[in-house]
Design an enzyme around this catalytic site. Structure first.
Site, PDB file in Angstrom:
ATOM      1  CB  CYS A 134       2.085   4.579   3.899  1.00 52.86           C
ATOM      2  SG  CYS A 134       1.933   6.138   4.132  1.00 52.86           S
ATOM      3  CG  HIS A 173       5.322   5.097   0.388  1.00 49.61           C
ATOM      4  ND1 HIS A 173       3.966   4.457  -0.148  1.00 49.61           N
ATOM      5  CD2 HIS A 173       4.653   5.958   1.101  1.00 49.61           C
ATOM      6  CE1 HIS A 173       3.010   5.027   0.408  1.00 49.61           C
ATOM      7  NE2 HIS A 173       3.368   6.091   0.977  1.00 49.61           N
ATOM      8  CD  GLU A 233       5.282   1.291  -1.688  1.00 51.82           C
ATOM      9  OE1 GLU A 233       6.082   1.013  -0.745  1.00 51.82           O
ATOM     10  OE2 GLU A 233       4.378   1.996  -1.726  1.00 51.82           O
TER      11      GLU A 233
HETATM   12  N1  GLN Z   1      -2.322  10.026   4.672  1.00 52.48           N
HETATM   13  C1  GLN Z   1      -2.727   8.854   4.242  1.00 52.48           C
HETATM   14  C2  GLN Z   1      -3.881   8.088   5.284  1.00 52.48           C
HETATM   15  O1  GLN Z   1      -3.961   8.460   6.189  1.00 52.48           O
HETATM   16  C3  GLN Z   1      -1.423   7.711   4.191  1.00 52.48           C
HETATM   17  C4  GLN Z   1      -0.809   8.022   2.942  1.00 52.48           C
HETATM   18  C5  GLN Z   1      -0.055   6.929   2.234  1.00 52.48           C
HETATM   19  O2  GLN Z   1      -0.480   5.822   2.391  1.00 52.48           O
HETATM   20  N2  GLN Z   1       1.063   7.530   1.597  1.00 52.48           N
HETATM   21  O3  GLN Z   1      -4.470   7.081   4.736  1.00 52.48           O
END
Ligand code: GLN
Length: 180
Positions: free
Chosen positions: A76, A159, A161
Site C-alpha cells: 500500500c 494489505h 498482513e
Molecule cells: N492512501 C495512503 C497514501 O496515499 C495509502 C493507504 C494505505 O497505506 N493503507 O499514502
C-alpha cells in the site's frame, strides 16, 4: 534470517505478527539497521512516511540498500514509497487513493501470478498506473495493476498482513532466501 520492518508510521505491527506466524525473526526499524536479510515497508500514509524518513536521515541509506539488492516488500503506502516519485528505486508510477472516496476500502479475491486466488484488502489504496519493461505485473483488480515485482522488489496495493493468508509473505521470504 532477520527481516526489518520500517516502523516510522502505519501498519507495521501486523507485518510483525505475520512473520512471527511464519517463524521469522523481525526487527522494527526507526533509525539505522544492521544485519537484516530483507525489509518490509508497510501501509500507512505515504506523505507522512516520506517526511519522517527524510527527518530521520533514512531516505538515502534505504534507497542505496534497495539499489544494492536488499529484498523489499512494499504494501500500500509502501508501494508508493518505492515508485519514481518517492524513493525512485522501482520503475513504477503509483496513483494514490485511486479508487475514490466511496470505494476507499474493500475486500476482494483475485488471481495472483504463481500463487492462485488470494484475498485482498484495500484501504484507500493506490494502483500501479505505469510500469517499465523490467516490471512484472502479478495481479490486477478491475484491469488495474495491484501487485508487481522488479528484481528484489515486491509490491502490493493491498494489505496481505491484514488477512490470514500468509502466501504473499512466503513469496517475499522465498525472494530473501534465494538472494542469500
Ligand atoms: N492512501 C495512503 C497514501 O496515499 C495509502 C493507504 C494505505 O497505506 N493503507 O499514502
Amino acid at each position: 534470517m532477520r527481516i526489518a520492518i520500517l516502523a516510522l508510521q502505519g501498519a507495521f505491527a501486523e507485518h510483525e505478527q505475520m512473520l512471527r506466524l511464519l517463524g521469522v525473526e523481525t526487527t522494527l526499524i526507526r533509525e539505522h539497521w544492521k544485519d537484516v536479510s530483507g525489509l518490509i515497508i508497510p501501509g500507512g500514509e505515504s506523505t507522512s512516511m516520506m517526511r519522517i524518513m527524510r527527518d530521520e536521515g533514512l531516505f538515502e541509506p534505504l534507497r542505496q540498500a534497495i539499489l544494492d539488492g536488499l529484498p523489499v516488500l512494499g504494501t500500500c503506502a509502501g508501494l508508493i514509497m518505492l515508485d519514481r516519485n518517492h524513493l525512485d528505486v522501482m520503475d513504477i508510477m503509483a496513483r494514490r487513493n485511486a479508487y475514490g472516496r466511496q470505494l476507499g476500502s474493500f475486500n476482494t479475491e483475485e488471481e495472483f501470478k504463481g500463487i492462485g486466488r488470494i484475498p485482498m484488502t484495500f484501504i484507500r489504496a493506490p494502483y500501479i498506473e505505469e510500469a517499465g519493461p523490467e516490471v512484472e505485473i502479478l495481479a490486477r483488480v478491475d484491469g488495474k495493476a495491484v501487485a508487481a515485482r522488479q528484481k528484489n522488489m515486491l509490491v502490493t496495493a493491498f494489505h496481505p498482513e491484514l488477512t490470514n493468508d500468509t502466501r504473499i509473505h512466503e513469496l517475499f521470504l522465498s525472494m530473501v532466501k534465494s538472494k542469500n
